[in-house]
Each structure stands twice: as C-alpha cells, then as structure tokens.
Design an enzyme around this catalytic site. Structure first.
Site, mmCIF file in Angstrom:
data_model
loop_
_atom_site.group_PDB
_atom_site.id
_atom_site.type_symbol
_atom_site.label_atom_id
_atom_site.label_comp_id
_atom_site.label_asym_id
_atom_site.label_seq_id
_atom_site.Cartn_x
_atom_site.Cartn_y
_atom_site.Cartn_z
ATOM 1 N N TYR A 27 0.758 -1.284 0.089
ATOM 2 C CA TYR A 27 0.166 -0.040 0.008
ATOM 3 C C TYR A 27 0.773 1.181 0.011
ATOM 4 O O TYR A 27 0.238 2.514 -0.130
ATOM 5 C CB TYR A 27 -1.048 -0.008 1.094
ATOM 6 C CG TYR A 27 -2.177 -0.850 0.780
ATOM 7 C CD1 TYR A 27 -3.373 -0.060 0.213
ATOM 8 C CD2 TYR A 27 -2.141 -2.052 1.394
ATOM 9 C CE1 TYR A 27 -4.471 -0.955 -0.187
ATOM 10 C CE2 TYR A 27 -3.275 -2.979 0.989
ATOM 11 C CZ TYR A 27 -4.362 -2.210 0.237
ATOM 12 O OH TYR A 27 -5.617 -2.967 -0.043
ATOM 13 N N GLY A 29 2.841 3.764 -1.720
ATOM 14 C CA GLY A 29 3.068 4.034 -3.021
ATOM 15 C C GLY A 29 1.948 3.652 -4.238
ATOM 16 O O GLY A 29 0.847 3.679 -3.545
ATOM 17 N N GLY A 31 -0.592 0.982 -4.536
ATOM 18 C CA GLY A 31 -0.754 -0.034 -3.799
ATOM 19 C C GLY A 31 -1.755 -0.924 -4.107
ATOM 20 O O GLY A 31 -2.806 -0.795 -5.023
ATOM 21 N N HIS A 46 -4.089 5.242 4.925
ATOM 22 C CA HIS A 46 -4.232 6.451 4.067
ATOM 23 C C HIS A 46 -5.008 6.580 2.858
ATOM 24 O O HIS A 46 -5.752 7.285 2.446
ATOM 25 C CB HIS A 46 -2.842 7.001 4.048
ATOM 26 C CG HIS A 46 -2.551 8.099 3.371
ATOM 27 N ND1 HIS A 46 -2.575 7.965 2.071
ATOM 28 C CD2 HIS A 46 -2.523 9.561 3.544
ATOM 29 C CE1 HIS A 46 -2.396 9.332 1.414
ATOM 30 N NE2 HIS A 46 -2.341 10.060 2.318
ATOM 31 N N ASP A 47 -4.648 5.436 2.172
ATOM 32 C CA ASP A 47 -5.365 5.215 0.939
ATOM 33 C C ASP A 47 -6.906 5.164 1.073
ATOM 34 O O ASP A 47 -7.551 5.533 0.434
ATOM 35 C CB ASP A 47 -4.918 3.749 0.344
ATOM 36 C CG ASP A 47 -3.404 3.835 -0.247
ATOM 37 O OD1 ASP A 47 -2.892 5.023 -0.150
ATOM 38 O OD2 ASP A 47 -3.029 2.870 -1.008
#
Length: 51
Positions: A27, A29, A31, A46-47
């Site tokens: 995840y 970069g 991900g 965060h994603d």
C-alpha cells in the site's frame, strides 16, 4: 493530504518517505493487495481515507 502524510512519516521515522517507502509493501506508493505489516497498514488506512 499526501504532503502532510509524508511529513508525518519523516518526523516520526527520521527517514525520507519518498525514498524509503515509495515501493514498500502493498500500500505504500501504488498499492493493492493486503497490508504486510504495521507500516503498510498505515499506508492502507491513508489510501482508504484519501485514495
């Protein structure tokens, strides 16, 4: 935002997040998949919030 997230990582780890974590785990970069460890889970969260 992504800039603040990077600054938080840099402040906490004393590492440059761009070089240290850009291709880390699933995840950090670009991900996908499942989180590999606690650091990768942070990128996953965060994603989920900002992705």
């Amino acid at each position: 935002n992504l800039w603040q997230f990077g600054m938080m990582i840099q402040h906490t780890t004393r590492e440059n997040p761009l070089f240290k974590y850009f291709s880390y785990g699933c995840y950090c970069g670009w991900g996908g998949g499942g989180p590999l460890d606690a650091t990768d889970r942070c990128c996953f969260v965060h994603d989920c919030c900002y992705g």
